[in-house]
Enzyme design. Structure first.
Site: not given
Length: 323
Positions: A13, A16, A38, A59, A75, A80, A98, A178
């Site tokens: 992500a 990340a 992937r 994963y 993710l 989650h 979160k 969010d």
């Protein structure tokens, strides 16, 4: 546990890549060891700062890697719970972005799985690790502003990209899930209290909340805050007491939104400012997590705390469901 905690990341992500990957790599007591994706091209930016990174193409392979002790999950929201449970079943410690759940009731399964595994599982609620928030909490709870009477909060940004998961109801999108965690959880963290009542007025687009105006009552003080994913970027939290006021100017994205500062507005209109220019709450979060894993000390933001914040989000969404 001796030595650093070996971490793996489920998914490449953007967050990340830009924040949590570098934070894990930089944190004392942590080692970024693996990534699951992937797409080899998505692994390249991670290998740029972590050349010895092992890349798994799925994963499940990362969860089966015996080298990995802790997993970070960035993710989409609706994935989650599923992958936190899978990581716990694999015997891994888990730090999940979160909101770790979409509904408060889902915490039952997470807490049970955590306890059965005997590992640590937590929501990545980084602000409680930042010294500006610890300082604000200490000041409010020590009586520096007298009796607390009112709390105000705001957090907004403008995201009109309909392909973005924040604008997709099926992915658990919307402003409250969010960023509502910030205005709700920070109030609970500073005061140690839960709301007695909560109501909200919400604007909806395609099943996603784009603006929410919340009002609540706590024991001894009132509260109002708003969130928006359709407004100019802004964030602020204020704790207003009988004898003073605490204001945080970059409360949720310190270093990105601006310098982390805590203003103490005193009697006589004197203002004392404490600055935290160097603190990185993502690094501090990882270090706190690793200490809990290695030493068995209590983690500052357990699932039980995050559950209370999700309960407020649920209440706000239910209250504003009719638009």
């Amino acid at each position: 546990m001796a030595g650093p905690v070996n971490w793996g990341i489920l998914g490449a992500a953007k967050f990340a890549r830009e924040h949590m990957g570098p934070a894990i790599h930089a944190a004392s007591g942590a080692r970024l060891a693996a990534l699951a994706t992937r797409d080899p091209d998505k692994a390249a930016p991670f290998r740029a700062f972590c050349p010895d990174l092992v890349v798994h193409d799925n994963y499940h392979a990362l969860l089966a890697d015996p080298v990995i002790a802790a997993v970070y999950i960035p993710l989409p929201n609706h994935m989650h719970v599923e992958w936190t449970l899978k990581a716990l079943a694999a015997g891994k410690h888990v730090l999940c972005e979160k909101p770790i759940t979409l509904r408060e009731a889902e915490f039952d399964d997470l807490i049970a799985a955590r306890d059965a595994a005997g590992t640590l599982a937590a929501e990545a609620y980084m602000i409680v690790h930042h010294p500006q928030w610890q300082h604000a909490r200490d000041m409010v709870q020590s009586g520096a502003i007298g009796a607390l009477r009112h709390v105000t909060g705001a957090v907004s940004f403008d995201n009109r990209d309909m392909a973005n998961i924040r604008n997709q109801a099926a992915s658990g999108g919307g402003g409250l899930r969010d960023i509502g965690v910030y205005v709700f959880g920070s109030t609970r963290f500073v005061t140690g209290q839960e709301p007695l009542s909560l109501s909200a007025r919400i604007d909806w687009e395609n099943g996603v909340d784009t603006f929410a105006d919340m009002h609540a009552t706590f024991e001894g003080f009132t509260y109002n805050a708003y969130t928006s994913i359709r407004m100019h970027p802004y964030q602020e939290m204020c704790f207003h007491g009988e004898a003073g006021l605490i204001r945080l100017t970059a409360p949720f994205n310190a270093g990105v939104f601006g310098e982390a500062r805590v203003e103490w507005h005193k009697p006589g209109l004197e203002v004392e400012v404490k600055r935290f220019p160097a603190a990185n709450h993502y690094v501090l979060q990882v270090e706190a997590f690793c200490r809990s894993v290695r030493e068995g000390i209590a983690y500052p933001c357990p699932l039980e705390f995050s559950r209370g914040t999700q309960a407020m989000i649920d209440q706000a969404l239910a209250s504003g469901a009719d638009g």
